[in-house]
Design an enzyme around this catalytic site. Structure first.
Site, PDB file in Angstrom:
ATOM      1  N   ARG A  86      40.686 -87.788  13.110  1.00 29.54           N
ATOM      2  CA  ARG A  86      39.614 -87.410  14.019  1.00 29.54           C
ATOM      3  C   ARG A  86      38.961 -88.840  14.513  1.00 29.54           C
ATOM      4  NH1 ARG A  86      33.987 -84.094  13.213  1.00 29.54           N
ATOM      5  NH2 ARG A  86      33.087 -84.754  15.051  1.00 29.54           N
ATOM      6  N   ARG A  97      39.539 -80.716  17.390  1.00 34.81           N
ATOM      7  CA  ARG A  97      39.364 -81.810  16.242  1.00 34.81           C
ATOM      8  C   ARG A  97      40.537 -81.585  14.955  1.00 34.81           C
ATOM      9  NH1 ARG A  97      33.027 -81.932  15.998  1.00 34.81           N
ATOM     10  NH2 ARG A  97      33.910 -81.908  18.212  1.00 34.81           N
ATOM     11  N   ASP A 100      36.899 -81.393  10.737  1.00 35.46           N
ATOM     12  CA  ASP A 100      35.455 -81.318  10.850  1.00 35.46           C
ATOM     13  C   ASP A 100      34.699 -80.849   9.269  1.00 35.46           C
ATOM     14  OD1 ASP A 100      32.733 -81.726  11.947  1.00 35.46           O
ATOM     15  OD2 ASP A 100      33.179 -79.863  12.945  1.00 35.46           O
ATOM     16  N   ASP A 102      31.361 -80.825   7.557  1.00 34.84           N
ATOM     17  CA  ASP A 102      29.717 -80.748   7.500  1.00 34.84           C
ATOM     18  C   ASP A 102      29.025 -80.850   6.052  1.00 34.84           C
ATOM     19  OD1 ASP A 102      29.717 -81.423  10.275  1.00 34.84           O
ATOM     20  OD2 ASP A 102      29.627 -78.961  10.703  1.00 34.84           O
ATOM     21  N   MET A 195      42.269 -39.275  14.946  1.00 39.75           N
ATOM     22  CA  MET A 195      42.189 -38.045  15.551  1.00 39.75           C
ATOM     23  C   MET A 195      40.771 -37.334  15.409  1.00 39.75           C
ATOM     24  SD  MET A 195      46.173 -36.679  15.277  1.00 39.75           S
ATOM     25  CE  MET A 195      46.101 -36.071  13.609  1.00 39.75           C
ATOM     26  N   GLY A 196      40.175 -37.950  14.934  1.00 36.36           N
ATOM     27  CA  GLY A 196      38.607 -37.484  14.668  1.00 36.36           C
ATOM     28  C   GLY A 196      38.404 -37.145  13.348  1.00 36.36           C
ATOM     29  N   ALA A 197      37.104 -36.060  13.292  1.00 38.05           N
ATOM     30  CA  ALA A 197      36.750 -35.448  12.222  1.00 38.05           C
ATOM     31  C   ALA A 197      36.511 -36.648  11.055  1.00 38.05           C
ATOM     32  CB  ALA A 197      37.627 -34.318  11.735  1.00 38.05           C
ATOM     33  N   LEU A 198      35.747 -37.625  11.618  1.00 38.85           N
ATOM     34  CA  LEU A 198      35.816 -38.753  10.826  1.00 38.85           C
ATOM     35  C   LEU A 198      35.229 -38.760   9.162  1.00 38.85           C
ATOM     36  CD1 LEU A 198      34.942 -41.326  13.434  1.00 38.85           C
ATOM     37  CD2 LEU A 198      37.157 -40.473  13.039  1.00 38.85           C
ATOM     38  N   GLY A 201      36.996 -43.101   4.873  1.00 40.95           N
ATOM     39  CA  GLY A 201      38.350 -43.262   4.964  1.00 40.95           C
ATOM     40  C   GLY A 201      38.354 -44.339   6.423  1.00 40.95           C
ATOM     41  N   GLY A 315      45.578 -46.920   7.907  1.00 35.48           N
ATOM     42  CA  GLY A 315      45.333 -46.436   6.553  1.00 35.48           C
ATOM     43  C   GLY A 315      46.609 -46.204   5.628  1.00 35.48           C
ATOM     44  N   GLU A 316      46.577 -46.876   4.613  1.00 35.04           N
ATOM     45  CA  GLU A 316      47.822 -46.868   3.869  1.00 35.04           C
ATOM     46  C   GLU A 316      48.269 -45.568   3.434  1.00 35.04           C
ATOM     47  OE1 GLU A 316      47.380 -49.900   0.577  1.00 35.04           O
ATOM     48  OE2 GLU A 316      49.121 -48.830  -0.719  1.00 35.04           O
ATOM     49  N   ASP A 318      48.358 -43.136   5.249  1.00 37.24           N
ATOM     50  CA  ASP A 318      49.826 -42.582   5.882  1.00 37.24           C
ATOM     51  C   ASP A 318      50.873 -43.610   5.895  1.00 37.24           C
ATOM     52  OD1 ASP A 318      48.696 -40.260   7.225  1.00 37.24           O
ATOM     53  OD2 ASP A 318      47.133 -41.432   7.321  1.00 37.24           O
TER      54      ASP A 318
END
Ligand code: AMP
Length: 455
Positions: A86, A97, A100, A102, A195-198, A201, A315-316, A318
């Site tokens: 730097r 840079r 950095d 700080d 596909m909804g109906a949440l 998950g 999601g795992e 599937d």
């Protein structure tokens, strides 16, 4: 001198960023009078301010103890910055840079002189500093706002998302325009196709998308191309208004829907040519649901084109679908696919929109799927590596619950297409079964450690 606790923010957006950050930590570990206690994971962030088009930063944070005085410690940090290339004298304001560093806090010291202001004056406005700090010290109280670091991170994330709440786009074209505008503003979009109906998950995917991107966007589309059974398509639960409420409360910025004709206006008659879903689509789900993964790959490609997300979240639960989508993303060249862990009910049942179609007695039976998987994991932990014996365990548990098994197999995830014969080094168990009229799937990494049922 009694050691002081110091917190240092690290950033790099030039050269080998990871090597620069790790090099700086190593140099601090070797420095006299400094003891590095903890280093946060590195996180990727967009450069703020300064010239446009500069590379993304890698940011992190560390906690150390030091017997050096504040200005001596600052001088050490500046010397390290120049060692890593730097050059402050030639630098553009907020320009790129290689390193950095700080100084955020030096014990509780408050200081305001031309060289050093403590605590760092812009700390509480900078998400790219606070997010790594939050990984190490979420409960630390910030002196100016009086907020804990975790609270301030939430506030800044909410402000970045805006207060507009959830935008609903009624068709893919409106969604495309909305996404284009957000990307033009520099936002990185995390996308959750559903596909909804949440349920919880899905919401865990929204949270993962918010943690890794500037905003989250979801689609709800019960995709006819991926249903091999029209009765299953007709029965699939649909609750769009409730889905919108859940997405809004999870912090999602946009939800879009559409009809098949709106997604594929060039094939208005519904005769949409299917994509080749690739090698991962063979066997298991592919064998029991012919055409299913071609339908998944076809709609995902179109959804990705509409949203053009930086990352898409799956999601795992599937598992085979994740392999198909990863193949698709490699072919398309985008987006990054993030696979999130399976969210489970208390008794271990994987959350699924289809669970709400189960009658109470069937709901009890359905718990056998995860029980079988966790029984196989228990055997794996005791040293069982023979695929046939692991599969026999799955079958026995499912038979006890009298569910109609379609497959209950163990596969080497690295050779997913083949049925293993030899003892395994890695194993994933996968099940599909019908409980009454409802078809359920679940799977588990047998060597994994994520929790299942509470009991
Ligand atoms: P679906 O609405 O069933 O198409 O699911 C949309 C996304 O949510 C897919 O990526 C699924 O894998 C994911 N998903 C569904 N159920 C779960 C769960 N129990 N845990 C985590 N992700 C899930």
């Amino acid at each position: 001198m009694k050691p002081a606790t110091v917190w240092v923010a690290l950033g790099s957006n030039l050269g080998d960023r990871r090597a620069n950050l790790e090099g700086a930590c190593e140099a601090l570990r070797c420095a006299d009078g400094v003891e590095v206690l903890r280093v946060s994971p590195w996180s990727e962030t967009r450069a703020e301010g300064g010239p446009s088009g500069q590379p993304d930063y890698l940011n992190g944070c560390l906690e150390a103890r030091t017997t050096l005085a504040p200005h001596t410690f600052l001088w050490l940090l500046q010397r390290l910055e120049s060692q890593f290339g730097r050059d402050r004298s030639r630098e553009v304001r907020n320009g790129p840079r290689p390193l950095d560093l700080d100084l955020l806090f030096y014990d509780e010291l408050e200081l305001d002189d031309p060289e050093l202001v403590l605590p760092h004056p812009r700390l509480e406005e900078r998400l790219f500093v606070l997010e790594p700090l939050c990984a190490l010290a979420p409960e630390l109280v910030l002196p100016r706002s009086g907020r804990r670091v975790c609270e301030r991170v939430e506030e800044l994330r909410a402000a970045r998302r805006g207060t507009a709440g959830l935008v609903r786009c009624a068709d893919p074209e409106a969604a495309r325009r909305w996404c284009e505008a957000r990307r033009a503003e520099g936002a990185r979009i995390g996308f959750i196709p559903t596909m909804g109906a949440l349920h919880e998950g899905h919401l865990s995917l929204v949270r993962a998308a918010l943690a890794g991107n500037d905003l989250a966007c979801a689609s709800v589309f019960v995709n006819p191309l991926q249903f091999d059974d029209p009765r299953d398509l007709a029965r699939y639960p649909r609750h769009l208004d409730r889905d919108a409420e859940l997405l809004e409360s999870a912090g999602c910025s946009m939800l879009f829907t559409g009809t098949l004709a709106e997604f594929f206006p060039e094939h208005e008659d519904g005769n949409v040519p299917r994509r080749d879903p690739g090698p991962a689509a063979e066997g298991l789900e592919g064998a029991f649901r012919p055409g299913h993964f071609a339908g998944v790959a076809t709609i995902c490609a179109r959804l990705f084109e509409v949203v053009r997300p930086a990352r898409a979240y799956f999601g795992e639960k599937d598992f085979q679908q994740c392999l198909v989508v990863q193949h698709l993303a490699r072919v398309l060249g985008f987006p990054e696919i993030v696979v999130c862990p399976t969210s489970r009910e208390e008794d271990g049942l994987a959350r699924s929109s289809r669970n709400q179609l189960l009658a109470p007695a069937e709901r009890a039976q359905a718990a056998a799927l995860s029980r079988a998987l966790f029984a196989a994991r228990a055997a794996w932990r005791e040293g069982e590596r023979d695929p046939a014996r692991l599969e026999a365990l799955l079958a026995a548990e499912l038979a006890r619950a009298r569910v109609a098994v379609e497959y209950a197999e163990v596969r080497d995830p690295e050779r997913f297409g083949q049925r293993p014969r030899k003892p395994l080094a890695r194993a994933r168990a996968l099940i599909a079964a019908r409980v009454g009229r409802v078809r359920l799937i679940d799977n588990l990494d047998l060597a994994g450690t994520e929790p299942g049922a509470l009991r």
